[in-house]
Design an enzyme around this catalytic site. Structure first.
Site, PDB file in Angstrom:
ATOM      1  N   GLU A  79       1.225  -1.170  -4.221  1.00 34.43           N
ATOM      2  CA  GLU A  79       0.743  -1.395  -2.787  1.00 34.43           C
ATOM      3  C   GLU A  79       2.103  -1.150  -1.839  1.00 34.43           C
ATOM      4  O   GLU A  79       3.220  -1.671  -1.966  1.00 34.43           O
ATOM      5  CB  GLU A  79       0.463  -2.848  -2.455  1.00 34.43           C
ATOM      6  CG  GLU A  79      -0.098  -2.907  -1.024  1.00 34.43           C
ATOM      7  CD  GLU A  79      -0.352  -4.368  -0.761  1.00 34.43           C
ATOM      8  OE1 GLU A  79      -1.054  -5.000  -1.475  1.00 34.43           O
ATOM      9  OE2 GLU A  79      -0.140  -4.828   0.383  1.00 34.43           O
ATOM     10  N   GLU A 119       0.830 -10.593  -5.322  1.00 32.87           N
ATOM     11  CA  GLU A 119       2.160 -11.131  -4.552  1.00 32.87           C
ATOM     12  C   GLU A 119       2.037 -12.584  -5.004  1.00 32.87           C
ATOM     13  O   GLU A 119       1.982 -13.526  -4.203  1.00 32.87           O
ATOM     14  CB  GLU A 119       2.099 -10.830  -3.110  1.00 32.87           C
ATOM     15  CG  GLU A 119       2.090  -9.437  -2.714  1.00 32.87           C
ATOM     16  CD  GLU A 119       2.065  -9.215  -1.336  1.00 32.87           C
ATOM     17  OE1 GLU A 119       1.806 -10.119  -0.428  1.00 32.87           O
ATOM     18  OE2 GLU A 119       2.501  -7.905  -0.775  1.00 32.87           O
TER      19      GLU A 119
END
Length: 483
Positions: free
Chosen positions: A334, A231
């Site tokens: 994810e 991220e």
């Protein structure tokens, strides 16, 4: 659903599937295998259906159909899996030995035993799903002389090794992801709340990857791939580090890529982005449009957090990346449901969240699909920052029970019947309330997954080469038809 009931449902549902042969079924009219999940009352059930006596040349618009055309094939499936985090490993260690065995079989068992998982993600140093914050070197050790993963030896390494035994060392696709470099390598001098990697430590951070991969492989855990940064656009209260697309591009082509290749790791699959679908095209294209960076990159990683509760989802952004860079790959790295609530672990919406995302990701070109934590406790942790989340399997440590949620069963509708090496084939429907995808396995069998998120019972005809199978889809159900 506790572990005892889970074993019962497996025993009544799975014994005959390994012996199903597509060609013989068509010759002898043996019942087609149709496995369905419809709420908690039908977690996994085999429903008898047959080829219809009719054949259809031209369907009528007023009838409901799912169409399959195996002559047109697309991406090849790598596999399905989930993340072995510190949290998952710590909870696993608290299970009884029989529960541990059953849990490993439930995820990594092949054919009748489990979900056939072969993809594993794990964190490089600490993440939010760790009980503490840690890294592998002492402060200011830019030469990494103190590098050690001794911290992981207590819980995470043993669970990774057990998973590898079930999967098979040569079949396991283990990829690793960092949440943050050590604080002293960053401009905010902290592993949390974003910050950036200081350029003076680009080389040291690239070597950190190499050291970590070498440490795992010395423990008989071959590493298949890595993501550059988890991220990279997020500023979190837990471990995080920001990279713009240009920064990640330059780090790859000037440091990480050359360092991996120099150390004999050219075969490691480098995955960029590793974040949500919203900005995937801008970020990936910035890197992949640069030949010097792109040569090191295997593909692009995807999360779902910006879209799972939105009426407008952004799967088309994945398609745009695949269309623009067809020689590169897509992997879902994810996803989970946040804001844990124990009372909702058997909610149908949890299963449908997974079913809808997996189905649409596969139809968008994704080749591997990786869930987040494989196991959490009854609080949705442990978690050192209070970011408690759902997992497909929850261990109620107070009651000493293992609960398999609807997410587990919905994932299984894909991972059990679409095998590694299968290719997605052309599939369509004229029923807007049905989601569909199909894959042809290496043995020639075809698995068609049909998702019904509506309140309606929907009857349709599955059509393959003019042959017809009549199917009834229950409200809020997912079904897999094996031909």
């Amino acid at each position: 659903m506790n572990l005892k009931n889970y074993k019962y449902f497996l025993s009544i549902g799975l014994l005959s599937i390994a012996h199903f042969n597509t060609i013989e079924a068509q010759k002898t009219k043996t019942p087609i295998s149709y496995w369905t999940v419809a709420g908690t009352d039908t977690l996994l059930k085999k429903v008898p259906i047959n080829y219809s006596s009719e054949t259809i040349d031209q369907p009528k618009e007023v009838d409901a159909f799912v169409f399959i055309d195996s002559k047109h094939q697309f991406q090849q499936l790598i596999g399905f899996g989930g993340a072995i985090t510190d949290a998952s490993a710590e909870v696993f260690a608290k299970l009884s030995k029989p529960q541990q065995v059953e849990f490993l079989k439930a995820y990594y068992g092949k054919n009748d035993d489990g979900l056939n998982y072969d993809v594993v993600r794990t964190n490089i140093a600490s993440c939010d799903f760790s009980s503490d914050t840690y890294n592998y070197v002492q402060e200011n050790d830019k030469d990494l002389k103190t590098f050690s993963i001794a911290h992981d030896e207590k819980y995470r390494i043993p669970l990774l090794q057990q998973a590898a035994q079930y999967i098979g060392k040569d079949q396991m696709k283990l990829f690793v992801s960092p949440w943050s470099p050590p604080a002293w390598m960053k401009d905010n001098n902290s592993v949390v709340k974003g910050g950036h990697l200081l350029k003076e430590y680009y080389g040291a951070w690239a070597n950190y990857f190499v050291k970590y991969i070498q440490a795992l492989e010395s423990r008989n855990l071959p590493v298949w791939g890595l993501t550059v940064q988890n991220e990279p656009m997020a500023v979190q209260t837990w471990e995080s580090c920001q990279f713009s697309a240009e920064m990640e591009r330059d780090f790859i082509k000037n440091n990480l890529g050359p360092t991996l290749w120099k150390n004999g790791m050219k075969d490691k699959k480098m995955i960029v982005w590793d974040h949500n679908r919203d900005l995937i095209y801008q970020y990936a294209s910035t890197i992949l449009n640069d030949p010097e960076a792109a040569k090191y990159v295997w593909g692009t990683g995807i999360h779902w957090y910006e879209t799972w509760n939105s009426k407008v989802q952004l799967f088309q952004n994945e398609v745009a990346v695949k269309q623009s860079f067809p020689d590169k790959h897509l992997i879902f790295t994810e996803g989970c449901l946040e804001k844990f609530d124990y009372s909702k672990i058997m909610d149908k919406k949890l299963g449908e969240l997974y079913g809808n995302n997996i189905l649409n990701d596969l139809n968008s070109g994704v080749e591997a699909w990786t869930d987040w934590n494989i196991l959490l406790d009854q609080n949705g942790g442990p978690n050192h920052v209070g970011n408690y989340c759902f997992a497909p399997v929850i261990a109620d440590l107070d009651k000493k029970e293992v609960v398999y949620t609807l997410a587990y069963y919905y994932i299984g509708q894909f991972s059990k019947y679409i095998k590694p090496g299968a290719k997605r084939i052309a599939t369509s429907t004229n029923v807007a309330k049905l989601g569909v995808t199909s894959f042809q396995n290496i043995d020639g069998s075809i698995a068609t997954i049909v998702l019904n998120q509506s309140d309606e019972t929907l009857k349709y005809k599955l059509l393959l080469n003019k042959k017809v199978v009549e199917v009834t889809s229950s409200p809020h159900s997912i079904g897999t038809i094996l031909l």
